[in-house]
Design a protein around this motif. Structure first.
Motif, mmCIF file in Angstrom:
data_model
loop_
_atom_site.group_PDB
_atom_site.id
_atom_site.type_symbol
_atom_site.label_atom_id
_atom_site.label_comp_id
_atom_site.label_asym_id
_atom_site.label_seq_id
_atom_site.Cartn_x
_atom_site.Cartn_y
_atom_site.Cartn_z
ATOM 1 N N MET A 1 0.954 -1.172 -0.051
ATOM 2 C CA MET A 1 0.030 0.012 0.035
ATOM 3 C C MET A 1 0.773 1.306 -0.129
ATOM 4 N N ALA A 2 0.449 2.147 -0.935
ATOM 5 C CA ALA A 2 1.333 3.374 -0.954
ATOM 6 C C ALA A 2 0.964 4.348 0.239
ATOM 7 N N ARG A 3 2.202 5.094 0.779
ATOM 8 C CA ARG A 3 1.768 6.121 1.690
ATOM 9 C C ARG A 3 1.649 7.550 1.209
ATOM 10 N N GLY A 4 0.822 8.348 1.747
ATOM 11 C CA GLY A 4 0.450 9.583 1.218
ATOM 12 C C GLY A 4 1.519 10.467 1.581
ATOM 13 N N ILE A 5 1.308 11.710 1.205
ATOM 14 C CA ILE A 5 2.208 12.838 1.396
ATOM 15 C C ILE A 5 1.386 14.004 1.964
ATOM 16 N N ASN A 6 1.743 14.447 3.456
ATOM 17 C CA ASN A 6 1.111 15.725 3.820
ATOM 18 C C ASN A 6 2.082 16.504 4.092
ATOM 19 N N LYS A 7 2.387 17.299 3.230
ATOM 20 C CA LYS A 7 3.514 18.494 3.643
ATOM 21 C C LYS A 7 2.674 19.890 2.999
ATOM 22 N N VAL A 8 3.015 20.999 3.869
ATOM 23 C CA VAL A 8 2.814 22.172 3.841
ATOM 24 C C VAL A 8 3.870 22.982 3.827
ATOM 25 N N ILE A 9 4.178 24.150 3.062
ATOM 26 C CA ILE A 9 5.099 24.989 3.065
ATOM 27 C C ILE A 9 4.608 26.421 3.045
ATOM 28 N N LEU A 10 4.991 27.118 3.895
ATOM 29 C CA LEU A 10 4.369 28.610 4.171
ATOM 30 C C LEU A 10 5.385 29.594 4.403
ATOM 31 N N VAL A 11 5.223 30.859 3.562
ATOM 32 C CA VAL A 11 6.145 31.998 4.030
ATOM 33 C C VAL A 11 5.237 33.159 4.202
ATOM 34 N N GLY A 12 5.247 33.398 5.307
ATOM 35 C CA GLY A 12 4.368 34.725 5.748
ATOM 36 C C GLY A 12 4.769 35.303 6.834
ATOM 37 N N ASN A 13 3.828 36.205 7.409
ATOM 38 C CA ASN A 13 4.056 37.422 8.509
ATOM 39 C C ASN A 13 3.135 36.993 9.660
ATOM 40 N N LEU A 14 3.864 37.005 10.895
ATOM 41 C CA LEU A 14 3.081 36.775 12.051
ATOM 42 C C LEU A 14 2.111 37.797 12.522
ATOM 43 N N GLY A 15 1.012 37.258 12.742
ATOM 44 C CA GLY A 15 -0.070 38.130 13.280
ATOM 45 C C GLY A 15 -0.069 38.731 14.644
ATOM 46 N N ASN A 16 0.663 38.026 15.314
ATOM 47 C CA ASN A 16 0.927 38.560 16.871
ATOM 48 C C ASN A 16 2.103 37.537 17.418
ATOM 49 N N ASP A 17 2.497 37.919 18.544
ATOM 50 C CA ASP A 17 3.535 37.531 19.186
ATOM 51 C C ASP A 17 3.263 36.066 19.596
ATOM 52 N N PRO A 18 4.351 35.323 19.452
ATOM 53 C CA PRO A 18 3.959 33.701 19.670
ATOM 54 C C PRO A 18 3.523 33.586 21.194
ATOM 55 N N GLU A 19 2.619 32.230 21.356
ATOM 56 C CA GLU A 19 2.150 32.024 22.568
ATOM 57 C C GLU A 19 2.766 30.614 23.033
ATOM 58 N N VAL A 20 3.612 30.588 24.080
ATOM 59 C CA VAL A 20 4.311 29.532 24.434
ATOM 60 C C VAL A 20 3.653 28.858 25.795
ATOM 61 N N LYS A 21 3.420 27.490 25.623
ATOM 62 C CA LYS A 21 2.581 26.815 26.852
ATOM 63 C C LYS A 21 3.617 25.627 26.914
ATOM 64 N N PHE A 22 3.478 24.958 28.242
ATOM 65 C CA PHE A 22 4.507 23.832 28.230
ATOM 66 C C PHE A 22 3.685 22.760 28.741
ATOM 67 N N SER A 23 3.914 21.588 28.270
ATOM 68 C CA SER A 23 3.141 20.349 28.621
ATOM 69 C C SER A 23 3.452 19.936 29.974
ATOM 70 N N GLN A 24 2.664 18.795 30.342
ATOM 71 C CA GLN A 24 3.016 18.379 31.858
ATOM 72 C C GLN A 24 4.387 17.620 31.839
ATOM 73 N N GLY A 25 4.934 17.126 30.699
ATOM 74 C CA GLY A 25 6.349 16.632 30.558
ATOM 75 C C GLY A 25 7.345 17.849 30.576
ATOM 76 N N GLY A 26 6.941 18.752 30.170
ATOM 77 C CA GLY A 26 7.867 20.074 29.921
ATOM 78 C C GLY A 26 8.325 20.269 28.697
ATOM 79 N N MET A 27 7.569 19.838 27.871
ATOM 80 C CA MET A 27 7.733 20.026 26.345
ATOM 81 C C MET A 27 7.071 21.475 26.000
ATOM 82 N N ALA A 28 7.816 22.349 25.359
ATOM 83 C CA ALA A 28 7.328 23.691 24.937
ATOM 84 C C ALA A 28 6.305 23.562 23.683
ATOM 85 N N ILE A 29 5.194 24.106 23.842
ATOM 86 C CA ILE A 29 4.373 24.167 22.676
ATOM 87 C C ILE A 29 4.014 25.416 22.219
ATOM 88 N N CYS A 30 4.571 25.852 21.090
ATOM 89 C CA CYS A 30 4.573 27.450 20.766
ATOM 90 C C CYS A 30 3.510 27.515 19.597
#
Length: 165
Positions: A1-30
């Motif tokens: 069975m062939a696998r699909g491709i899910n690929k996105v390339i974007l070039v753009g401008n940020l509409g606001n400052d990033p929002e960073v939170k941390f998971s219970q395990g301490g991993m950053a989620i921006c």
């Protein structure tokens, strides 16, 4: 069975400052809001602009770097995949579309005063990549980094760049 491709390339401008939170395990989620604009001509020859807004999520070290260096107005290159989800709120089903970033590169000077150049930081390149989830981010070497020692290969000791085809 062939696998699909899910690929996105974007070039753009940020509409606001990033929002960073941390998971219970301490991993950053921006989470960033990225605007891309396309221009086309209508039947009368007038230019028509259309802006699309994308919610982009960056995880781990890549998320930490994005949270620290990105600011509203900054131009950024994002490479990743699209992910759809849903949730129930007050008895109604809501649908989400997110871009899960695997790579991020800061472009342009950004929105902050005093920023210049090509968005570099720490005096070097600004290309950041992240492997599969939970692997640390790696910073790519700047273009002017010394070349690694050349190791002979099966083509008579000739480096790959010198192969005539």
């Amino acid at each position: 069975m062939a696998r699909g491709i899910n690929k996105v390339i974007l070039v753009g401008n940020l509409g606001n400052d990033p929002e960073v939170k941390f998971s219970q395990g301490g991993m950053a989620i921006c989470t960033i809001s990225l605007a891309t604009t396309t221009v086309r001509k209508d039947r009368e020859g007038n230019s028509q602009e259309k802006t699309e807004w994308h919610r982009v999520k960056l995880f781990g070290k890549l998320g930490e770097i994005a949270g620290e260096y990105l600011k509203k107005g900054r131009t950024v290159y994002i490479e990743g995949r699209i992910e759809y989800g849903s949730y129930d709120k007050d008895g109604q089903k809501h649908y989400t579309t997110d871009i899960i970033a695997d790579e991020m590169q800061m472009l342009g000077g950004g929105g902050g005063a005093g920023e210049g150049g090509r968005g570099s930081y720490e005096g070097g390149g600004n290309d950041v990549s992240r492997g599969p989830r939970n692997q640390p981010a790696q910073r790519r070497e700047p273009a002017n980094a010394p070349a690694p020692a050349q190791i002979p290969n099966d083509f008579g000791g000739m480096p790959d760049d010198d192969i005539p085809f």
